[in-house]
Scaffold this active site. Structure first.
Site, PDB file in Angstrom:
ATOM      1  CB  SER A 210       0.414   0.988  -1.640  1.00  0.00           C
ATOM      2  OG  SER A 210       1.748   1.356  -1.541  1.00  0.00           O
ATOM      3  CB  CYS A 211      -1.630   0.770   3.292  1.00  0.00           C
ATOM      4  SG  CYS A 211      -0.904   2.477   3.751  1.00  0.00           S
ATOM      5  CG  ASP A 212      -0.438  -4.236   1.040  1.00  0.00           C
ATOM      6  OD1 ASP A 212      -1.041  -4.818   0.172  1.00  0.00           O
ATOM      7  OD2 ASP A 212       0.578  -3.507   0.316  1.00  0.00           O
TER       8      ASP A 212
END
Length: 419
Positions: A5-7
């Site tokens: 993940s990343c945001d």
């Protein structure tokens, strides 16, 4: 694919105060991967020069912009960064119906750096990425060593006036222009019916694959992935949680607000576990060109237990030695045969990890250390706000600003580790 993940986030007026655009990103990667913060000055290149990216060589351009990057230390590209013109880019891993290619091409992280090096506005960076995507494609292993991990990419690109979301599925893509309010991206396609630019064969290909009937309104995310886009903003995923956090502060968002969003653990934005938040970035992009853009980087895992250190582009910045990983001249960092990873820990990362051991075993020292870190950070934020308000730079001080902040952070760790 949720654990991988990343945001990335952007807030534009009127969601922010003082007519600024605020950009933020958490880079969530394998927990043992080191991320460095590095600076490359503007440069002029020879005609016909080739550029070695992570896996492939491409044609170099005559001139490149100065950039500051937060990147996994083993590769050429970057997870996130900014250039001297106030352009910021972050990327995310995305998956959908279109099969991911393992063939070596440009990584999404390579495209982040190339966009920053070759464009002075967000839209020009978008065009750079699209041109390179068309010419060279995207693909290759996104981790160091024997683990195979590949994905398509989405990008959040911002400058002083606007932002763009670019989402890809192989060679196909859609882009959405953002001129006000808030927008975030995570590990899913999120462009639905607001498609401002698109691959010329985007809809034709979808029809050929039987993903879209050509009759109902075209929804990119619904067509190219398996998402029910009507529930995207009500589900419990990180995309929805990030959207909620942005909207909770809408109208009053500052760079401090963005820091707190990146530190939020209940939402999953600040990740823990096998994949964790290995580095974070927040940028302030004033619409007034007389005010400098300020970019904050941690260069260490877990933003809750790291200091956001400011960087401002001025002439003659020296290398950021305390956040620069060692190089290994005798190895090919990507195509090595041995199943081991070299020690890429930079000085700040080493002291930060030692400090985490203290935090985890001694509550009293943990409180003292975290209080000291927050005190230093609070003073830095106050100083940066003064620069933004007064539009005055002490260039002699700014040239070593980030490096000095890294040294101050190391001193906090050392005093608590040794005491």
């Amino acid at each position: 694919m949720e654990p991988c993940s990343c945001d990335s986030f952007v807030a534009l007026p009127p969601s922010t105060i003082d007519n600024r655009i605020i950009f933020g990103k958490n880079s969530d990667r394998l927990c043992d991967e080191v991320q460095e913060v590095v600076y490359f000055p503007a440069a002029v290149h020879n005609l016909g020069e080739q550029l070695k990216c992570t896996y492939i060589e491409i044609e170099q351009v005559p001139e490149t912009c100065a950039v500051v990057l937060s990147r996994p230390a083993w590769l050429w590209g970057a997870e996130m960064g900014a250039n001297e013109h106030g352009v910021c880019i972050g990327n995310e891993a995305v998956w959908g119906r279109e099969e991911v290619s393992n063939e070596e091409a440009l990584l999404g992280m390579d495209l982040v750096r190339l966009g920053l090096e070759r464009a002075d506005t967000a839209e020009k960076a978008l065009n750079v990425i699209l041109d390179l995507l068309e010419k060279y494609g995207q693909g290759g292993n996104c981790t160091e060593g024997s683990m195979e991990f590949s994905y398509h990419n989405s990008f959040l690109i911002a400058d002083r006036s606007e932002a763009w979301v670019l989402e890809t599925a192989g060679k196909y893509w859609a882009a959405e222009k953002v001129q006000e309010g808030v927008r975030n991206i995570s590990n899913q396609l999120s462009i639905t019916t607001k498609v401002d630019r698109e691959h010329p064969n985007l809809r034709t290909y979808a029809k050929q694959q039987g993903w879209w009937d050509g009759q109902k309104e075209f929804d990119f995310a619904a067509t190219y992935s398996y998402l029910n886009t009507t529930t995207m903003l009500t589900s419990s995923g990180r995309y929805c949680e990030g959207y909620k956090l942005l909207n909770k502060h809408k109208g009053n968002i500052t760079f401090e607000t963005m820091v707190e969003i990146l530190r939020d653990k209940p939402s999953g934005i600040n990740m823990e576990g096998g994949f964790l938040t290995t580095a974070s970035m927040v940028s302030v992009l004033p619409r007034d060109s007389n005010s400098p853009c300020i970019h904050f980087f941690t260069g260490t895992p877990d933003p809750e237990r790291s200091v956001f250190k400011p960087f401002i582009f001025v002439p003659h910045i020296s290398q950021l030695l305390d956040t620069c990983s060692p190089t290994f001249e005798l190895e090919d960092p990507v195509k090595k045969k041995a199943h081991f990873k070299p020690d890429r820990r930079h000085p700040l990362y080493q002291k930060h990890q030692q400090a985490l051991e203290v935090i985890d075993t001694n509550k009293e020292k943990a409180k003292t250390m975290l209080d000291d870190m927050r005190k230093v950070e609070k003073e830095l934020f106050k100083e940066m706000e003064s620069i933004l308000q007064n539009k005055h730079l002490d260039v002699d001080k700014i040239v070593n600003l980030f490096s000095q902040c890294a040294k101050d952070e190391i001193r906090i760790y050392e005093s608590n580790i040794s005491s």
